[in-house]
Every structure is written in structure tokens, then in C-alpha cells.
Motif scaffolding. Sequence first.
Motif, PDB file in Angstrom:
ATOM      1  N   SER A  94      -3.724 -11.174   9.866  1.00  0.00           N
ATOM      2  CA  SER A  94      -4.408 -10.159   9.058  1.00  0.00           C
ATOM      3  C   SER A  94      -3.737 -10.046   7.678  1.00  0.00           C
ATOM      4  O   SER A  94      -2.585 -10.464   7.497  1.00  0.00           O
ATOM      5  N   GLU A  95      -4.446  -9.461   6.745  1.00  0.00           N
ATOM      6  CA  GLU A  95      -3.875  -9.239   5.416  1.00  0.00           C
ATOM      7  C   GLU A  95      -2.655  -8.328   5.507  1.00  0.00           C
ATOM      8  O   GLU A  95      -1.654  -8.538   4.819  1.00  0.00           O
ATOM      9  N   SER A  96      -2.723  -7.343   6.379  1.00  0.00           N
ATOM     10  CA  SER A  96      -1.604  -6.417   6.569  1.00  0.00           C
ATOM     11  C   SER A  96      -0.355  -7.159   7.062  1.00  0.00           C
ATOM     12  O   SER A  96       0.752  -6.949   6.569  1.00  0.00           O
ATOM     13  N   GLU A  97      -0.549  -8.028   8.061  1.00  0.00           N
ATOM     14  CA  GLU A  97       0.602  -8.794   8.558  1.00  0.00           C
ATOM     15  C   GLU A  97       1.126  -9.742   7.483  1.00  0.00           C
ATOM     16  O   GLU A  97       2.328  -9.912   7.322  1.00  0.00           O
ATOM     17  N   TYR A  98       0.206 -10.353   6.724  1.00  0.00           N
ATOM     18  CA  TYR A  98       0.615 -11.262   5.647  1.00  0.00           C
ATOM     19  C   TYR A  98       1.512 -10.542   4.632  1.00  0.00           C
ATOM     20  O   TYR A  98       2.576 -11.040   4.275  1.00  0.00           O
ATOM     21  N   THR A  99       1.093  -9.356   4.165  1.00  0.00           N
ATOM     22  CA  THR A  99       1.887  -8.657   3.152  1.00  0.00           C
ATOM     23  C   THR A  99       3.228  -8.186   3.707  1.00  0.00           C
ATOM     24  O   THR A  99       4.228  -8.201   2.997  1.00  0.00           O
TER      25      THR A  99
ATOM     26  N   PHE B  49       9.944 -12.427   4.242  1.00  0.00           N
ATOM     27  CA  PHE B  49      10.342 -13.774   3.825  1.00  0.00           C
ATOM     28  C   PHE B  49      11.073 -13.742   2.484  1.00  0.00           C
ATOM     29  O   PHE B  49      12.125 -14.358   2.325  1.00  0.00           O
ATOM     30  N   LEU B  50      10.518 -13.007   1.514  1.00  0.00           N
ATOM     31  CA  LEU B  50      11.110 -12.977   0.176  1.00  0.00           C
ATOM     32  C   LEU B  50      12.469 -12.281   0.147  1.00  0.00           C
ATOM     33  O   LEU B  50      13.241 -12.460  -0.793  1.00  0.00           O
ATOM     34  N   TYR B  51      12.776 -11.498   1.168  1.00  0.00           N
ATOM     35  CA  TYR B  51      14.093 -10.869   1.276  1.00  0.00           C
ATOM     36  C   TYR B  51      14.996 -11.583   2.287  1.00  0.00           C
ATOM     37  O   TYR B  51      16.122 -11.154   2.523  1.00  0.00           O
ATOM     38  N   SER B  52      14.517 -12.667   2.873  1.00  0.00           N
ATOM     39  CA  SER B  52      15.328 -13.426   3.830  1.00  0.00           C
ATOM     40  C   SER B  52      16.213 -14.427   3.089  1.00  0.00           C
ATOM     41  O   SER B  52      15.944 -14.766   1.930  1.00  0.00           O
TER      42      SER B  52
ATOM     43  N   LYS C 281       8.675  -2.830   2.681  1.00  0.00           N
ATOM     44  CA  LYS C 281       7.333  -2.358   2.308  1.00  0.00           C
ATOM     45  C   LYS C 281       6.406  -3.565   2.165  1.00  0.00           C
ATOM     46  O   LYS C 281       6.855  -4.654   1.813  1.00  0.00           O
ATOM     47  N   PRO C 282       5.099  -3.400   2.414  1.00  0.00           N
ATOM     48  CA  PRO C 282       4.169  -4.516   2.210  1.00  0.00           C
ATOM     49  C   PRO C 282       4.215  -5.004   0.758  1.00  0.00           C
ATOM     50  O   PRO C 282       4.427  -4.223  -0.164  1.00  0.00           O
ATOM     51  N   THR C 283       4.031  -6.291   0.581  1.00  0.00           N
ATOM     52  CA  THR C 283       4.005  -6.871  -0.760  1.00  0.00           C
ATOM     53  C   THR C 283       2.783  -6.353  -1.512  1.00  0.00           C
ATOM     54  O   THR C 283       1.673  -6.392  -0.980  1.00  0.00           O
ATOM     55  N   PRO C 284       2.959  -5.870  -2.752  1.00  0.00           N
ATOM     56  CA  PRO C 284       1.789  -5.466  -3.546  1.00  0.00           C
ATOM     57  C   PRO C 284       0.895  -6.673  -3.832  1.00  0.00           C
ATOM     58  O   PRO C 284       1.344  -7.815  -3.703  1.00  0.00           O
ATOM     59  N   PRO C 285      -0.360  -6.437  -4.218  1.00  0.00           N
ATOM     60  CA  PRO C 285      -1.246  -7.565  -4.531  1.00  0.00           C
ATOM     61  C   PRO C 285      -0.614  -8.509  -5.561  1.00  0.00           C
ATOM     62  O   PRO C 285       0.007  -8.078  -6.517  1.00  0.00           O
ATOM     63  N   THR C 286      -0.783  -9.800  -5.328  1.00  0.00           N
ATOM     64  CA  THR C 286      -0.216 -10.824  -6.206  1.00  0.00           C
ATOM     65  C   THR C 286      -1.108 -11.015  -7.422  1.00  0.00           C
ATOM     66  O   THR C 286      -2.317 -11.191  -7.295  1.00  0.00           O
TER      67      THR C 286
ATOM     68  N   GLY D 133       9.410 -23.397   3.289  1.00  0.00           N
ATOM     69  CA  GLY D 133       8.967 -22.203   2.636  1.00  0.00           C
ATOM     70  C   GLY D 133       8.380 -21.199   3.627  1.00  0.00           C
ATOM     71  O   GLY D 133       8.763 -21.118   4.792  1.00  0.00           O
ATOM     72  N   PHE D 134       7.440 -20.437   3.158  1.00  0.00           N
ATOM     73  CA  PHE D 134       6.811 -19.364   3.933  1.00  0.00           C
ATOM     74  C   PHE D 134       6.145 -19.896   5.209  1.00  0.00           C
ATOM     75  O   PHE D 134       6.261 -19.298   6.280  1.00  0.00           O
ATOM     76  N   HIS D 135       5.450 -21.006   5.095  1.00  0.00           N
ATOM     77  CA  HIS D 135       4.750 -21.592   6.242  1.00  0.00           C
ATOM     78  C   HIS D 135       5.736 -21.896   7.376  1.00  0.00           C
ATOM     79  O   HIS D 135       5.505 -21.519   8.536  1.00  0.00           O
ATOM     80  N   GLN D 136       6.840 -22.560   7.048  1.00  0.00           N
ATOM     81  CA  GLN D 136       7.841 -22.882   8.055  1.00  0.00           C
ATOM     82  C   GLN D 136       8.487 -21.612   8.621  1.00  0.00           C
ATOM     83  O   GLN D 136       8.725 -21.517   9.829  1.00  0.00           O
ATOM     84  N   TYR D 137       8.772 -20.648   7.755  1.00  0.00           N
ATOM     85  CA  TYR D 137       9.359 -19.367   8.174  1.00  0.00           C
ATOM     86  C   TYR D 137       8.455 -18.674   9.191  1.00  0.00           C
ATOM     87  O   TYR D 137       8.918 -18.199  10.232  1.00  0.00           O
TER      88      TYR D 137
END
Length: 102
Positions: free
Chosen positions: A20-25, A31-34, A54-59, A1-5
Motif C-alpha cells: 500500500s502507499e501507506s506501507e511504502y511511505t 530505509f532512508l534512516y537505516s 514518520k511517513p515520507t512526505p510526497p516526493t 537499495g530500497f528493493h533489496q532492503y
Amino acid sequence: GFHQYMHKHFLEGNSLMNISESEYTDRLTQFLYSPSGSQYRFFFTQEGEIMCGKPTPPTQMSLMTFRHHLMSGPEEQIPAMNRVKDIFKNANLSDRVFPMAV
């Protein structure tokens, strides 16, 4: 998943917990588009639409799957579910969290 990616493409031995939160989003959207991450897109509900680049909006909500060995009956199943509930209760998670057996 995301961790391995993240470890494969970006972290270079660093911890995912230190980004950072910015890098995370940004990276979550990537990842979600990979090819490896697109299957997880339906696991999330955001405050807005996830848009490539674009950065992911808040979950607002996320779903996590968990598999365990088959249990013989309620004498094992009920204590196991209670243990999961205790883990969630003590995990200091914000908002509403609940286990569900299907």
C-alpha cells in the motif's frame, strides 16, 4: 537499495508493487534512516522534511543513477541517449523526467 532492503526485511516473497502507499511511505522512511539507506537520502526532494518514524512526505523529485559500459564516441553515444529518451517517453511517468549525461 530500497528493493533489496524491502525483500530482505519485509516482503517475504511478495512483490514490492503490491504494498500500500501507506506501507511504502513508512518503509521508505525506515530505509532512508537505516545504515544501508542513509546514503540515498540526498536522492530525494520531498514536500516536507523526512523525519525518522514518520511517513515520507510526497516526493517532488528523485534521482536515479545508472551505469553503462564505456562507448567509443558519438556514433554510439547519441543513439544510446535517444534510446533512453524513448524509454522515458514510453514509460508513462508523471511530471517531468529527463536523462542527463555527465
